[in-house]
Design an enzyme around this catalytic site. Structure first.
Site, PDB file in Angstrom:
ATOM      1  N   GLN A 320      57.145  23.263  38.672  1.00  0.00           N
ATOM      2  CA  GLN A 320      55.711  23.857  39.284  1.00  0.00           C
ATOM      3  C   GLN A 320      54.800  23.272  39.180  1.00  0.00           C
ATOM      4  O   GLN A 320      54.014  22.988  37.629  1.00  0.00           O
ATOM      5  CB  GLN A 320      56.424  25.036  39.342  1.00  0.00           C
ATOM      6  N   TRP A 348      29.253  34.795  24.799  1.00  0.00           N
ATOM      7  CA  TRP A 348      28.781  34.385  23.353  1.00  0.00           C
ATOM      8  C   TRP A 348      28.973  33.262  22.570  1.00  0.00           C
ATOM      9  O   TRP A 348      28.050  32.739  21.591  1.00  0.00           O
ATOM     10  CB  TRP A 348      28.903  36.030  22.362  1.00  0.00           C
ATOM     11  N   GLU A 389      23.564  32.726  27.190  1.00  0.00           N
ATOM     12  CA  GLU A 389      23.449  33.981  26.277  1.00  0.00           C
ATOM     13  C   GLU A 389      22.984  32.943  25.079  1.00  0.00           C
ATOM     14  O   GLU A 389      22.946  32.694  23.723  1.00  0.00           O
ATOM     15  CB  GLU A 389      24.234  34.803  25.240  1.00  0.00           C
ATOM     16  N   TRP A 594      32.828  44.708  31.707  1.00  0.00           N
ATOM     17  CA  TRP A 594      33.392  44.279  30.238  1.00  0.00           C
ATOM     18  C   TRP A 594      34.665  44.902  29.348  1.00  0.00           C
ATOM     19  O   TRP A 594      33.688  45.299  28.607  1.00  0.00           O
ATOM     20  CB  TRP A 594      32.024  42.974  29.152  1.00  0.00           C
TER      21      TRP A 594
END
Length: 615
Positions: A320, A348, A389, A594
């Site tokens: 696939q 980060w 960040e 998170w």
């Protein structure tokens, strides 16, 4: 509402059954100690009173034998729609419509001819059935000896061959000293079938609908064991009119979680989280050479899934064109059409490439648009999340591009992505001269759909000596190590700077941060370093901490715990409820977490966010 006498009220310990159901499954069913050979007893039920949608029920246990009973355990079934709420003079737990009552420390011993009663408040109109007292029928007619234990819990069902109206369930068998006779299949807590094997196909279901399945075993003595874990299954089809709520309830799904964490897209289905989420951010893509590039292509597009691991119960094939997380997320979107998926870039570790990429904002946006909308995974992504960040500030690396860089980036991506979602994860440092002050977040807000404000990781064991402080305080408190390091301070500063409230999402960490070498229970103690963690020192998932180091207090709107020499802070369902109330009060667009693998197997934190946002 019925009243009670003062004397009776003093003896009552009214507990919430909901709290009892949050206990580990293995603790839900208690077994009486082996009885003497001549032990005999009966249990009779009385519906004492009714009021509107509720009632008071009463059980009376009588020792009809010629020897003392030193402990008693009563079990019964209630039909679907009849439940136990508060209770007194016994400890009651429940699972799948089966309830277990066990004596308190002071009323477990019954001399011959003596009796004891306990009661509860409930809802529904059903009557108890399948009653056993210390393993024998409640009418005292005999039955198997009390020492004959009921079967163990079968495994959590695995779903396969899911269609609009059917689903096939398979489970690992239970064990029993006398042998398992058959299995009860429960759908949303109600028995729908009894089978002799370890599989069953349920039919006649509604398209695009979620169901919870569990299984319990019965032995040759007709004793019923506890139900195993619950699998949430959603049928295919439907019209997509099943939003998670009017507020955004977003979570990050980490690409690397499929390895050591063994967390896959299907876990969002079995936990019940998928039907409560509105958006998923797939983390992370990288930013290299001025472009958006894929992070881990094996996890994203190549990893093969077997039928039992797959969202729809269908195995990947070798030929696939698309496998991995991307294919599983496409299956998830087909099953839950209300969910939107964004590809998040940076984070980060991979934020260092943003400054170089912003030397040519249009080319940067073009590269990201081509990757996000690649025909190989057409229809998967509804937009992009930019996790830099931090612009014009320092994270793992430092940027000196100037305060306008965030606005320039936002405009370039809005121009390229058009009506697709464009969002950003941003700092929550509201200290004077802190990171919020370093970039034009208000100017950029006109181009972004919303900001994920990372209101966590304020404090942690990178300050190895402490002082101990919650990593995600909602509000300030006496003794907080640094002013401006709270969720409320960040939200207020962003709003005051011109960012619309409904473009702000409040961040919730599904993990805790902790220190070791701590003797002080309350915040502000000294430490010797980071507490041990499963993957990294100083950090641990909520699903681990809730039992390893249960919360013992709250400060600044979040929870903390002191266990031995370790001190941890993290959010619980209760503190999340408070934070969601704050988000509503402030007029925010919702909240995000998170990250999803830190939640429990039954999604209690996602559920708390959903309920808190939507009532």
């Amino acid at each position: 509402m019925r009243t009670t006498t003062t004397a009776h009220r003093v003896r009552r310990t009214v507990l919430s059954l909901t709290a009892a159901l949050l206990m580990p499954l293995g603790s839900l069913v208690a077994l009486a100690s082996p009885a003497q050979a001549a032990e005999q007893a009966t249990a009779t039920y009385t519906r004492v009173s009714d009021w509107g949608g509720g009632f008071e029920g009463k059980w009376t246990i009588k020792n009809t034998g010629d020897t003392a009973i030193n402990a008693w355990t009563l079990k019964w079934d209630f039909p679907s729609g009849t439940t136990v709420g508060s209770f007194w003079d016994a400890d009651i737990t429940g699972s799948g419509g089966t309830y277990t009552a066990k004596n308190k420390s002071w009323n477990g011993t019954l001399a011959p001819g003596a009796s004891v009663s306990f009661g509860f408040n409930g809802s529904g109109s059903g009557s108890p059935s399948a009653c056993t007292l210390n393993g024998r029928p409640c009418d005292g007619s005999g039955g198997e000896v009390p020492g004959d234990k009921p079967p163990t819990a079968p495994g959590t069902p695995t779903a396969s061959d899911i269609t609009d109206t059917t689903v096939k369930l398979t489970w690992s068998p239970a064990t029993d000293d006398k042998g398992v006779k058959n299995y009860d299949v429960l759908r949303d807590g109600t028995r729908i079938a009894t089978v002799t094997g370890t599989s069953y196909t349920d039919s006649g279901l509604k398209p695009g609908t979620s169901y919870g399945y569990s299984v319990r075993a019965r032995d040759t003595a007709d004793q019923t064991g506890p139900a195993g874990g619950t699998a949430t299954v959603r049928t295919s089809g439907g019209d997509g009119s099943d939003p998670g709520g009017e507020y955004v309830n977003l979570t990050y799904f980490t690409e690397w979680g499929v390895y050591g964490r063994n967390y896959h897209v299907k876990n969002m289905v079995t936990s019940g989280a998928a039907e409560k989420l509105t958006h998923i951010n797939y983390a992370f893509g990288n930013v290299q050479g001025g472009k958006c590039v894929m992070g881990d292509s094996f996890a994203a597009t190549d990893k093969a899934y077997t039928a039992d691991q797959s969202v729809d119960g269908k195995a990947d094939t070798w030929d696939q064109p698309l496998r991995g997380n991307f294919n599983q997320l496409l299956k998830l979107k087909k099953m839950y059409p209300h969910i939107k998926v964004l590809w998040s870039f940076g984070g980060w570790t991979w934020s260092g490439g943003f400054a170089d990429a912003m030397k040519n904002p249009a080319a940067f946006a073009e590269s990201c648009h081509q990757l996000v909308n690649d025909p190989r995974w057409k229809g998967l992504f509804d937009g992009i999340d930019l996790d830099w960040e931090y612009p014009n500030a320092c994270g793992l690396s430092c940027d000196t591009s100037g305060p306008d860089v965030i606005r320039t980036m936002a405009k370039a991506f809005r121009d390229k992505f058009g009506d697709q979602l464009v969002t950003a994860a941003i700092t929550a440092d509201a200290s004077d001269g802190g990171k919020i002050d370093q970039a034009d977040y208000a100017g950029a807000a006109r181009y972004f759909d919303w900001y994920n404000v990372m209101t966590y990781d304020y404090f942690g064991a990178w300050d190895k000596a402490g002082p101990t402080a919650p990593h995600s305080p909602l509000t300030s408190y006496s003794g907080i190590p640094k002013q401006g390091f709270t969720s409320d301070a960040a939200i207020r500063k962003l709003k005051a700077g011109g960012v619309p409230a409904d473009k702000l999402l409040l961040g919730i960490g599904f993990y805790g941060r902790g220190w070791t070498g701590v003797t002080q229970k309350e915040p502000g103690g000294t430490a010797t370093g980071a507490a041990p963690g499963t993957y990294e020192a100083g950090i641990e998932d909520y699903k681990v901490l809730k039992t390893r180091c249960p919360a013992g207090g709250t400060v600044g709107g979040t929870a903390y715990a002191h266990c031995g020499t370790e001190w941890w802070s993290y959010d619980t369902p209760a503190t999340i409820a408070g934070k969601m109330a704050y988000a509503r009060q402030q007029g925010l667009g919702g909240a995000f977490s998170w990250e999803i693998s830190g939640d429990t197997a039954d999604g209690e934190l996602v559920t708390a966010m959903h309920k808190g946002l939507n009532g």
